[in-house]
Scaffold this motif. Structure first.
Motif, PDB file in Angstrom:
ATOM      1  N   VAL A 183       0.564  -1.218  -0.061  1.00 57.07           N
ATOM      2  CA  VAL A 183       0.052   0.136  -0.073  1.00 57.07           C
ATOM      3  C   VAL A 183       0.759   1.292  -0.087  1.00 57.07           C
ATOM      4  O   VAL A 183       0.660   2.049  -0.921  1.00 57.07           O
ATOM      5  N   ALA A 184       1.856   1.315   0.905  1.00 57.04           N
ATOM      6  CA  ALA A 184       2.752   2.455   0.907  1.00 57.04           C
ATOM      7  C   ALA A 184       3.367   2.653  -0.374  1.00 57.04           C
ATOM      8  O   ALA A 184       3.533   3.867  -0.831  1.00 57.04           O
ATOM      9  N   THR A 185       3.845   1.690  -1.082  1.00 60.87           N
ATOM     10  CA  THR A 185       4.521   1.924  -2.342  1.00 60.87           C
ATOM     11  C   THR A 185       3.579   2.135  -3.442  1.00 60.87           C
ATOM     12  O   THR A 185       3.901   3.224  -4.225  1.00 60.87           O
ATOM     13  N   ALA A 186       2.402   1.593  -3.351  1.00 64.66           N
ATOM     14  CA  ALA A 186       1.322   2.109  -4.376  1.00 64.66           C
ATOM     15  C   ALA A 186       1.140   3.688  -4.247  1.00 64.66           C
ATOM     16  O   ALA A 186       0.778   4.438  -5.075  1.00 64.66           O
ATOM     17  N   TRP A 187       0.944   3.945  -2.949  1.00 63.18           N
ATOM     18  CA  TRP A 187       0.595   5.437  -2.559  1.00 63.18           C
ATOM     19  C   TRP A 187       1.903   6.391  -3.076  1.00 63.18           C
ATOM     20  O   TRP A 187       1.490   7.426  -3.594  1.00 63.18           O
ATOM     21  N   LEU A 188       2.959   5.881  -2.882  1.00 62.22           N
ATOM     22  CA  LEU A 188       4.184   6.680  -3.180  1.00 62.22           C
ATOM     23  C   LEU A 188       3.993   6.814  -4.819  1.00 62.22           C
ATOM     24  O   LEU A 188       4.697   7.838  -5.353  1.00 62.22           O
ATOM     25  N   THR A 189       3.793   5.486  -5.510  1.00 65.91           N
ATOM     26  CA  THR A 189       3.625   5.566  -6.935  1.00 65.91           C
ATOM     27  C   THR A 189       2.697   6.559  -7.402  1.00 65.91           C
ATOM     28  O   THR A 189       3.401   7.241  -8.632  1.00 65.91           O
ATOM     29  N   MET A 190       1.508   6.536  -7.028  1.00 66.88           N
ATOM     30  CA  MET A 190       0.415   7.527  -7.188  1.00 66.88           C
ATOM     31  C   MET A 190       1.314   9.058  -7.131  1.00 66.88           C
ATOM     32  O   MET A 190       1.116   9.885  -7.859  1.00 66.88           O
ATOM     33  N   ALA A 191       1.725   9.446  -5.939  1.00 65.60           N
ATOM     34  CA  ALA A 191       2.296  10.570  -5.665  1.00 65.60           C
ATOM     35  C   ALA A 191       3.201  11.163  -6.538  1.00 65.60           C
ATOM     36  O   ALA A 191       3.415  12.055  -7.209  1.00 65.60           O
ATOM     37  N   ALA A 192       4.243   9.996  -6.881  1.00 64.93           N
ATOM     38  CA  ALA A 192       5.361  10.458  -8.050  1.00 64.93           C
ATOM     39  C   ALA A 192       4.578  10.709  -9.699  1.00 64.93           C
ATOM     40  O   ALA A 192       5.097  11.618  -9.955  1.00 64.93           O
ATOM     41  N   ASP A 193       3.529   9.773  -9.765  1.00 66.11           N
ATOM     42  CA  ASP A 193       2.871  10.088 -10.981  1.00 66.11           C
ATOM     43  C   ASP A 193       2.194  11.186 -11.148  1.00 66.11           C
ATOM     44  O   ASP A 193       2.224  11.990 -12.102  1.00 66.11           O
ATOM     45  N   GLN A 194       1.521  11.811  -9.935  1.00 62.06           N
ATOM     46  CA  GLN A 194       0.981  12.926 -10.103  1.00 62.06           C
ATOM     47  C   GLN A 194       1.765  14.029 -10.041  1.00 62.06           C
ATOM     48  O   GLN A 194       1.728  15.195 -10.637  1.00 62.06           O
ATOM     49  N   GLU A 195       3.383  14.093  -9.397  1.00 63.70           N
ATOM     50  CA  GLU A 195       4.191  15.004  -9.525  1.00 63.70           C
ATOM     51  C   GLU A 195       4.646  15.003 -11.131  1.00 63.70           C
ATOM     52  O   GLU A 195       5.025  16.226 -11.503  1.00 63.70           O
ATOM     53  N   ARG A 196       5.018  13.913 -11.486  1.00 66.72           N
ATOM     54  CA  ARG A 196       5.391  13.812 -13.116  1.00 66.72           C
ATOM     55  C   ARG A 196       4.144  14.709 -14.039  1.00 66.72           C
ATOM     56  O   ARG A 196       4.536  15.176 -15.042  1.00 66.72           O
ATOM     57  N   ALA A 447      15.531  16.650 -16.105  1.00 65.44           N
ATOM     58  CA  ALA A 447      15.910  16.716 -14.673  1.00 65.44           C
ATOM     59  C   ALA A 447      14.917  16.726 -13.646  1.00 65.44           C
ATOM     60  O   ALA A 447      15.002  16.136 -12.419  1.00 65.44           O
ATOM     61  N   GLU A 448      13.782  17.530 -13.887  1.00 68.26           N
ATOM     62  CA  GLU A 448      12.709  17.499 -13.109  1.00 68.26           C
ATOM     63  C   GLU A 448      12.099  15.999 -12.930  1.00 68.26           C
ATOM     64  O   GLU A 448      11.747  15.475 -11.651  1.00 68.26           O
ATOM     65  N   GLN A 449      12.089  15.459 -13.928  1.00 67.35           N
ATOM     66  CA  GLN A 449      11.465  13.818 -13.901  1.00 67.35           C
ATOM     67  C   GLN A 449      12.335  13.028 -13.206  1.00 67.35           C
ATOM     68  O   GLN A 449      12.117  12.228 -12.272  1.00 67.35           O
ATOM     69  N   SER A 450      13.763  12.959 -13.456  1.00 64.91           N
ATOM     70  CA  SER A 450      14.819  12.383 -12.829  1.00 64.91           C
ATOM     71  C   SER A 450      14.715  12.467 -11.233  1.00 64.91           C
ATOM     72  O   SER A 450      14.995  11.762 -10.366  1.00 64.91           O
ATOM     73  N   PHE A 451      14.575  13.866 -10.824  1.00 62.91           N
ATOM     74  CA  PHE A 451      14.492  14.142  -9.404  1.00 62.91           C
ATOM     75  C   PHE A 451      13.360  13.691  -8.576  1.00 62.91           C
ATOM     76  O   PHE A 451      13.523  13.048  -7.628  1.00 62.91           O
ATOM     77  N   VAL A 452      12.189  13.496  -9.214  1.00 61.62           N
ATOM     78  CA  VAL A 452      10.975  12.841  -8.776  1.00 61.62           C
ATOM     79  C   VAL A 452      11.494  11.461  -8.576  1.00 61.62           C
ATOM     80  O   VAL A 452      10.937  10.881  -7.401  1.00 61.62           O
ATOM     81  N   THR A 453      11.794  10.738  -9.420  1.00 55.82           N
ATOM     82  CA  THR A 453      12.191   9.450  -9.453  1.00 55.82           C
ATOM     83  C   THR A 453      13.339   9.003  -8.507  1.00 55.82           C
ATOM     84  O   THR A 453      12.965   8.078  -7.556  1.00 55.82           O
ATOM     85  N   ALA A 454      14.243   9.908  -7.956  1.00 58.06           N
ATOM     86  CA  ALA A 454      15.366   9.675  -6.849  1.00 58.06           C
ATOM     87  C   ALA A 454      14.362   9.824  -5.548  1.00 58.06           C
ATOM     88  O   ALA A 454      14.891   9.152  -4.809  1.00 58.06           O
ATOM     89  N   LYS A 455      13.438  10.865  -5.473  1.00 51.93           N
ATOM     90  CA  LYS A 455      12.664  10.985  -4.277  1.00 51.93           C
ATOM     91  C   LYS A 455      11.862   9.775  -3.837  1.00 51.93           C
ATOM     92  O   LYS A 455      11.690   9.074  -3.113  1.00 51.93           O
ATOM     93  N   PHE A 456      11.118   9.533  -5.147  1.00 50.19           N
ATOM     94  CA  PHE A 456      10.438   8.046  -5.005  1.00 50.19           C
ATOM     95  C   PHE A 456      11.125   6.713  -4.818  1.00 50.19           C
ATOM     96  O   PHE A 456      10.789   6.129  -3.684  1.00 50.19           O
ATOM     97  N   ASN A 457      12.465   6.565  -5.167  1.00 50.33           N
ATOM     98  CA  ASN A 457      13.387   5.764  -4.853  1.00 50.33           C
ATOM     99  C   ASN A 457      13.699   5.612  -3.497  1.00 50.33           C
ATOM    100  O   ASN A 457      13.966   4.509  -2.730  1.00 50.33           O
ATOM    101  N   ARG A 458      13.972   6.657  -2.894  1.00 47.35           N
ATOM    102  CA  ARG A 458      14.482   7.008  -1.583  1.00 47.35           C
ATOM    103  C   ARG A 458      13.424   6.532  -0.591  1.00 47.35           C
ATOM    104  O   ARG A 458      13.568   5.894   0.371  1.00 47.35           O
ATOM    105  N   ALA A 459      11.962   7.156  -0.998  1.00 48.86           N
ATOM    106  CA  ALA A 459      11.018   6.805  -0.015  1.00 48.86           C
ATOM    107  C   ALA A 459      10.685   5.282  -0.265  1.00 48.86           C
ATOM    108  O   ALA A 459      10.275   4.729   1.079  1.00 48.86           O
ATOM    109  N   THR A 460      10.656   4.620  -1.199  1.00 40.47           N
ATOM    110  CA  THR A 460      10.350   3.370  -1.214  1.00 40.47           C
ATOM    111  C   THR A 460      11.383   2.410  -0.818  1.00 40.47           C
ATOM    112  O   THR A 460      11.121   1.260  -0.364  1.00 40.47           O
TER     113      THR A 460
END
Length: 474
Positions: A183-196, A447-460
């Motif tokens: 659930v936490a990963t799915a929630w973070l995935t949605m957060a990252a996709d919303q940011e993208r 760079a914006e997309q990659s930064f979101v991916t880095a934050k997502f990877n750290r949280a997951t």
């Protein structure tokens, strides 16, 4: 003397019943190194905390997930997820099977009542022969075919069922831990996709402005048709990314609804990636391998190993005599009115023994099967430990470089933003050509997309490490 004989007769079955043919259980050695450490990790791995780790497998998930919206979604999933309900039903099934098996260790006491009607001829001196009717009534309470467990066969079967029940409880805990992480990963995935999606919309607007400016310059003969087409490709790419990101967000919402078991409220869903941490980050940098024993999947594997060990004892006991006992105490009379009269009582005890002599290898085959099952359970347990060690090691290895990667991606994003502002200003004043500005825009987008991916990877990664060490049970 009579009392001593009675005591000896009572104690003998208890002494014999203490025999246990199961091998003494010894937990296998852990087939992994003593410590699990992130290679190359020095200092606070995430660059934000220092001092001793505060997060362990005993940390409740409500304390680990510090974002209130994420915690609310997880609680909803724990209350409604169907897979978790299946795990709970499996626990009840195993509990019932254990109860049935445990009951066989004790005698079953029952009450029996019967009546027999007979009509038969009998000789008479004054008559040639007449018939007479006899009604026989009986009532008794007794034990039927209770196995005296001299060699531990029934006890080991009960112990095996108990260990299977314990394994089902651990399986439910493992399902809960996995559900929280999922659930936490799915929630973070949605957060990252919303940011993208937000980034794509912002860049579409920026690319649109550039496109309009390029078209105006082309109309005045300052820009070429090639420059217009290049600006158009960037604009259309952003439009395509918006459509794809919109689809992913919708799919992320559907995935969360499935995990939660209900349709989630919009206020609990992320509208973008949070600026602050959604979990605790002060996780340990190194872990003793014995910590893996806290993982519910490994605990379940050990319970199944114990069950297999008990089944060996039951298979061994099958080579020895099986003694059962049937006993009854009751009353019997001819005529219902005399059923409980004085002198109508009776008792009966029927012990029996069954010793296999020629079974054509049936018991030997069952014993070999039990031993082979135990060997398989040992290998399964050891593989579970090795899998858990690998998952922790992978999470620690990822965490070791996470801070550096996130810092680099943040620096890259800031530099790309600055470069774009400078190139745009130089383009508008005619210092640089259009291609420099377009490349700067594309670099910012990437760079914006990659930064979101880095934050997502750290949280997951924090979520995965917490799951790997067996957290999330409370």
């Amino acid at each position: 003397m009579r009392n001593l004989k009675l005591l000896a007769a009572t104690a003998l079955p208890l002494v014999l019943a203490a025999c246990n043919m199961a091998p003494k259980y010894v937990r296998p050695d852990l087939p992994v190194p003593a410590m699990n450490t992130a290679v190359g990790l020095s200092g606070p791995p995430d660059g934000t905390t220092a001092g001793p780790a505060t997060v362990s497998a005993e940390t409740a998930w409500r304390d680990f997930l510090i974002d209130p919206h994420l915690a609310s979604v997880v609680q909803t999933a724990l209350d409604n997820n169907r897979d978790l309900r299946i795990a709970l039903a499996n626990i009840e099934q195993a509990r019932a099977q254990y109860q049935v098996q445990r009951a066989s260790r004790l005698p079953s006491v029952g009450v029996t009542g019967s009546v027999a009607y007979q009509d038969q001829p009998f000789a008479d001196s004054t008559a040639g022969g007449v018939s007479g009717r006899t009604d026989t009534y009986s009532a008794s309470v007794g034990v039927s075919a209770w196995e005296v467990d001299l060699f531990g066969r029934v006890r080991n079967m009960s112990s095996a069922a108990q260990q299977e029940f314990f394994a089902s409880v651990e399986n439910r805990s493992a399902a809960q831990t996995a559900l929280i992480a999922e659930v936490a990963t799915a929630w973070l995935t949605m957060a990252a996709d919303q940011e993208r999606l937000r980034i794509a919309r912002d860049m579409k607007e920026a690319f649109g402005q550039t496109l309009e400016l390029t078209r105006a310059r082309f109309t005045k003969g300052i820009a070429s048709a090639l420059e217009v087409r290049q600006a158009q490709t960037s604009y259309d790419q952003a439009r395509s990314d918006i459509a794809a990101a919109t689809t992913r967000v919708a799919q992320d919402r559907n995935a969360l609804n499935l995990l939660a078991g209900v349709v989630l409220q919009p206020h609990d869903l992320p509208s973008g990636f949070p600026e602050t941490d959604v979990t605790l980050t002060n996780l340990p940098a190194e872990l003793p391998s014995t910590m893996l024993l806290n993982r519910p999947d490994i605990a379940a594997a050990e319970h199944r190993l114990r069950a297999a060990n008990a089944n060996i004892g039951a298979a061994r006991a099958a080579f020895f005599p099986r003694i059962s006992l049937t006993a009854a105490l009751g009353t019997m009379s001819i005529g219902l009115s005399n059923l409980f009269a004085s002198g109508s009582d009776y008792w009966a005890v029927t012990p029996s023994a069954n010793l296999p002599i020629f079974d054509f290898g049936r018991n030997s085959g069952n014993l070999r099967y039990a031993q082979a099952t135990y060997d398989a359970m040992v290998a399964t347990y050891e593989k579970s430990v090795q899998t858990g060690f690998r998952e922790v090691a992978d999470a620690l290895a990822r965490r070791a470089t996470m801070a550096e990667e996130l810092e680099a991606q943040g620096s890259l994003r800031d530099a790309a933003r600055s470069a774009y502002r400078l190139s745009d200003a130089r383009f508008r004043t005619g210092v640089d050509d259009f291609l420099v500005t377009l490349d700067s825009q594309r670099l910012v987008y990437s760079a914006e997309q990659s930064f979101v991916t880095a934050k997502f990877n750290r949280a997951t990664n924090m979520v995965e490490l917490y799951r790997a060490i067996g957290g999330g049970l409370r």
